[in-house]
Design an enzyme around this catalytic site. Structure first.
Site, mmCIF file in Angstrom:
data_model
loop_
_atom_site.group_PDB
_atom_site.id
_atom_site.type_symbol
_atom_site.label_atom_id
_atom_site.label_comp_id
_atom_site.label_asym_id
_atom_site.label_seq_id
_atom_site.Cartn_x
_atom_site.Cartn_y
_atom_site.Cartn_z
ATOM 1 N N VAL A 11 -11.604 19.647 1.353
ATOM 2 C CA VAL A 11 -12.619 19.288 2.349
ATOM 3 C C VAL A 11 -13.909 20.080 2.116
ATOM 4 C CG1 VAL A 11 -13.171 19.420 4.818
ATOM 5 C CG2 VAL A 11 -10.920 18.648 4.078
ATOM 6 N N LYS A 207 -9.541 14.250 16.168
ATOM 7 C CA LYS A 207 -9.040 14.342 14.792
ATOM 8 C C LYS A 207 -7.524 14.092 14.730
ATOM 9 C CE LYS A 207 -8.217 15.472 10.620
ATOM 10 N NZ LYS A 207 -8.764 15.137 9.343
ATOM 11 N N PHE A 252 -4.357 -0.158 7.109
ATOM 12 C CA PHE A 252 -3.200 0.729 7.338
ATOM 13 C C PHE A 252 -1.974 -0.025 7.823
ATOM 14 C CE2 PHE A 252 -4.116 5.161 6.411
ATOM 15 C CZ PHE A 252 -5.379 4.955 5.886
ATOM 16 N N CYS A 263 -2.415 15.406 5.118
ATOM 17 C CA CYS A 263 -2.803 15.308 6.535
ATOM 18 C C CYS A 263 -1.745 14.716 7.450
ATOM 19 C CB CYS A 263 -4.072 14.473 6.667
ATOM 20 S SG CYS A 263 -5.524 15.340 6.089
HETATM 21 C C1 UDX Z 1 -5.796 10.689 5.624
HETATM 22 C C2 UDX Z 1 -6.764 9.992 6.593
HETATM 23 O O1 UDX Z 1 -6.923 8.615 6.205
HETATM 24 C C3 UDX Z 1 -8.086 10.708 6.624
HETATM 25 O O2 UDX Z 1 -8.946 10.104 7.574
HETATM 26 C C4 UDX Z 1 -7.838 12.170 6.991
HETATM 27 O O3 UDX Z 1 -9.034 12.887 7.009
HETATM 28 C C5 UDX Z 1 -6.871 12.805 6.015
HETATM 29 O O4 UDX Z 1 -5.667 12.044 5.971
HETATM 30 P P1 UDX Z 1 -5.363 10.722 2.989
HETATM 31 O O5 UDX Z 1 -4.110 11.473 3.344
HETATM 32 O O6 UDX Z 1 -6.225 11.278 1.931
HETATM 33 O O7 UDX Z 1 -6.283 10.561 4.293
HETATM 34 O O8 UDX Z 1 -4.963 9.250 2.509
HETATM 35 P P2 UDX Z 1 -4.668 7.847 3.206
HETATM 36 O O9 UDX Z 1 -5.350 6.804 2.403
HETATM 37 O O10 UDX Z 1 -4.940 7.870 4.629
HETATM 38 O O11 UDX Z 1 -3.103 7.691 2.941
HETATM 39 C C6 UDX Z 1 -2.142 8.560 3.535
HETATM 40 C C7 UDX Z 1 -0.741 8.113 3.207
HETATM 41 O O12 UDX Z 1 -0.423 6.900 3.880
HETATM 42 C C8 UDX Z 1 -0.486 7.837 1.726
HETATM 43 O O13 UDX Z 1 0.793 8.323 1.384
HETATM 44 C C9 UDX Z 1 -0.539 6.325 1.613
HETATM 45 O O14 UDX Z 1 0.208 5.827 0.552
HETATM 46 C C10 UDX Z 1 0.043 5.930 2.960
HETATM 47 N N1 UDX Z 1 -0.391 4.609 3.424
HETATM 48 C C11 UDX Z 1 -1.681 4.382 3.780
HETATM 49 C C12 UDX Z 1 0.555 3.579 3.541
HETATM 50 O O15 UDX Z 1 1.735 3.756 3.228
HETATM 51 N N2 UDX Z 1 0.139 2.363 4.021
HETATM 52 C C13 UDX Z 1 -1.147 2.115 4.378
HETATM 53 O O16 UDX Z 1 -1.429 0.994 4.816
HETATM 54 C C14 UDX Z 1 -2.091 3.159 4.252
#
Ligand code: UDX
Length: 436
Positions: A11, A207, A252, A263
């Site tokens: 970050v 958050k 999502f 996160c």
């Molecule tokens: C997340 C939040 O999106 C972000 O706003 C916050 O600041 C930090 O955490 P990040 O962890 O980098 O970001 O990735 P993200 O794209 O959100 O994916 C998180 C996890 O969820 C991954 O393991 C991804 O594979 C999974 N995921 C995401 C799914 O399984 N399905 C989805 O539809 C979206």
């Protein structure tokens, strides 16, 4: 404006480089001397698309510099960001705030003149109050405000998320702080990005609530995927069908092996601890979190079943081990549950990941690391797709069929259609869709 960014983790580094790119003068500070030296040589410690160009461009332009010396950086700054880590405390899931408090004390010692201290680390509600008390106790005469400015960056698209966010959230009651934050984010307001000023505690809750909601959305669609498998329905069509309803939204809702990363798993646990302490019930977040943890454990069984119920002595080719594409981050990656369980069942794992193998190797002992997807699949008994890197989306299916000893594909990210796999004569198992 002059900005000090304490912490050059994911970050801090992305935010520092983006603020420099907005035209501000930014000093990124970290205690890790080796990391700072590397950054000064232009080496980026994490893999994030576009970050090297952004960091080095702004470094050469003189707007971005690196230092291990917090004092001068803070003394010269209008705004000081605290962007240090808040890992899960071992055992209890609480966010470990020791780095945040240590940084706040050092900032207190160094600050001179009015200073706006902004918390960017993900911290439990009330941490801003504690940081303020801590600085006040350490330096009673100091002139300062403490604001909360949570980040919503996704790894892999962090720069785009920083420069084109859906919103910026700032928690502060101080007019002076609001003015400074408006100036700092000025390029975004020209793009008409909404800035939401709230009370500090409210920003801290936003958050966690955002992450918990997104995690819940994923766990929800993953459970619907399990149902689809039982009733011969297609979860992707279901996600589309519900996502077109604007009240739900299509993002999502992609079913998979369960969420990982730095996160969602950590922040949902920390939020649950806060709820426990305050007597609030967050049963939905609790369910989303435990559903996800169990799912990740169950995925190995799904793979074993697809491979005929027994993988003893089999060689399985695994494509992708990071928690998502475009990152080398292995934190809470589903592969960390899946690969050891497959090994325990007697399988030999050959894996390939475009960026994550160096990070993954010490975490996944016994895995044979391959130079590319073709080498991994050659002579394997099945191909398992764990992370949806783009380069895995266009495999030559004819070649794949020839390479594998048995034509079995387990795709936990649904990046292929059942029709194309059927046409290629491959036995295809995915998530929330009937196998072909
Ligand atoms: C997340 C939040 O999106 C972000 O706003 C916050 O600041 C930090 O955490 P990040 O962890 O980098 O970001 O990735 P993200 O794209 O959100 O994916 C998180 C996890 O969820 C991954 O393991 C991804 O594979 C999974 N995921 C995401 C799914 O399984 N399905 C989805 O539809 C979206």
């Amino acid at each position: 404006m002059r900005v000090a960014m304490i912490g050059t983790g994911y970050v801090g580094l992305v935010s520092g480089a983006c603020f420099a790119d907005f035209g501000h003068e930014v000093v990124c500070v970290d205690k890790d001397a080796a990391k700072i030296e590397a950054l000064e040589r232009g080496e980026i410690p994490i893999y994030e698309p576009g970050l090297d160009v952004l960091v080095n461009g702004n470094r050469f332009a003189g707007r971005l510099s690196f230092s291990t010396d917090l004092g001068p950086a803070v003394r010269g700054a209008d705004v000081v960001f605290i962007a240090v880590g808040t890992p899960s405390r071992r055992g209890d899931g609480h966010a470990d705030l020791s780095y945040v408090f240590a940084a706040a004390e050092e900032v207190a010692d160094a600050m001179s003149g009015y200073t706006l201290v902004v918390n960017k680390s993900t911290v439990p509600v009330g941490t801003g109050d504690k940081v303020e008390e801590l600085i006040r106790a350490r330096k009673p005469q100091a002139d300062f405000d403490v604001a909360s400015n949570p980040e919503f960056l996704r790894e892999g698209s962090a720069i785009e998320d920083f420069k084109r966010p859906d919103r910026v959230v700032v928690g502060t009651g101080s007019e002076r702080a609001k003015e400074l934050m408006n100036q700092l984010y000025r390029p975004l307001f020209l793009n008409e990005t909404p800035i939401l000023f709230t009370a500090r505690r409210t920003a801290e809750v936003i958050k966690y609530a955002a992450n918990a909601f997104l995690a819940t959305k994923i766990s929800f669609i993953n459970e619907i995927a399990d149902l689809c498998e039982k009733v011969d329905a297609d979860v992707q069509a279901v996600a589309k069908g519900i996502g077109l309803d604007k009240r739900i939204g299509g993002k999502f809702l992609h079913a998979g092996p369960g969420y990982g990363g730095s996160c969602f798993p950590k922040d949902t646990l920390a939020l649950l601890r806060t709820a426990e302490e305050t007597g609030a019930s967050l049963s939905i977040v609790e369910a989303a979190s435990s559903s996800n943890a169990e799912r990740k454990k169950r995925m190995a069984e799904k793979i074993i079943a697809a491979c005929g119920g027994d993988v003893k002595g089999q060689t399985l080719a695994v494509l992708g081990v990071t928690f998502k594409p475009n990152t080398d981050d292995m934190r809470d990656a589903p592969s960390l549950d899946i690969i050891p369980a497959l090994q325990k069942a007697g399988a030999h794992i050959r894996a390939y990941d475009p960026e994550g193998m160096e990070e993954a190797a010490p975490l996944l002992p016994g895995t044979e690391w391959m130079k590319d997807e073709n080498e991994a699949m050659k002579g394997a008994d099945a191909l398992i797709i764990l992370t949806e890197w783009n380069q895995f989306r266009a495999l030559d299916l004819g070649h794949l069929h020839e390479s594998l000893r048995k034509p079995v594909i387990v795709d936990l990210r649904n990046i292929y259609t059942r029709e194309e796999m059927k046409k290629a004569g491959l036995a295809y198992h995915s998530v929330g869709r009937a196998p072909v």
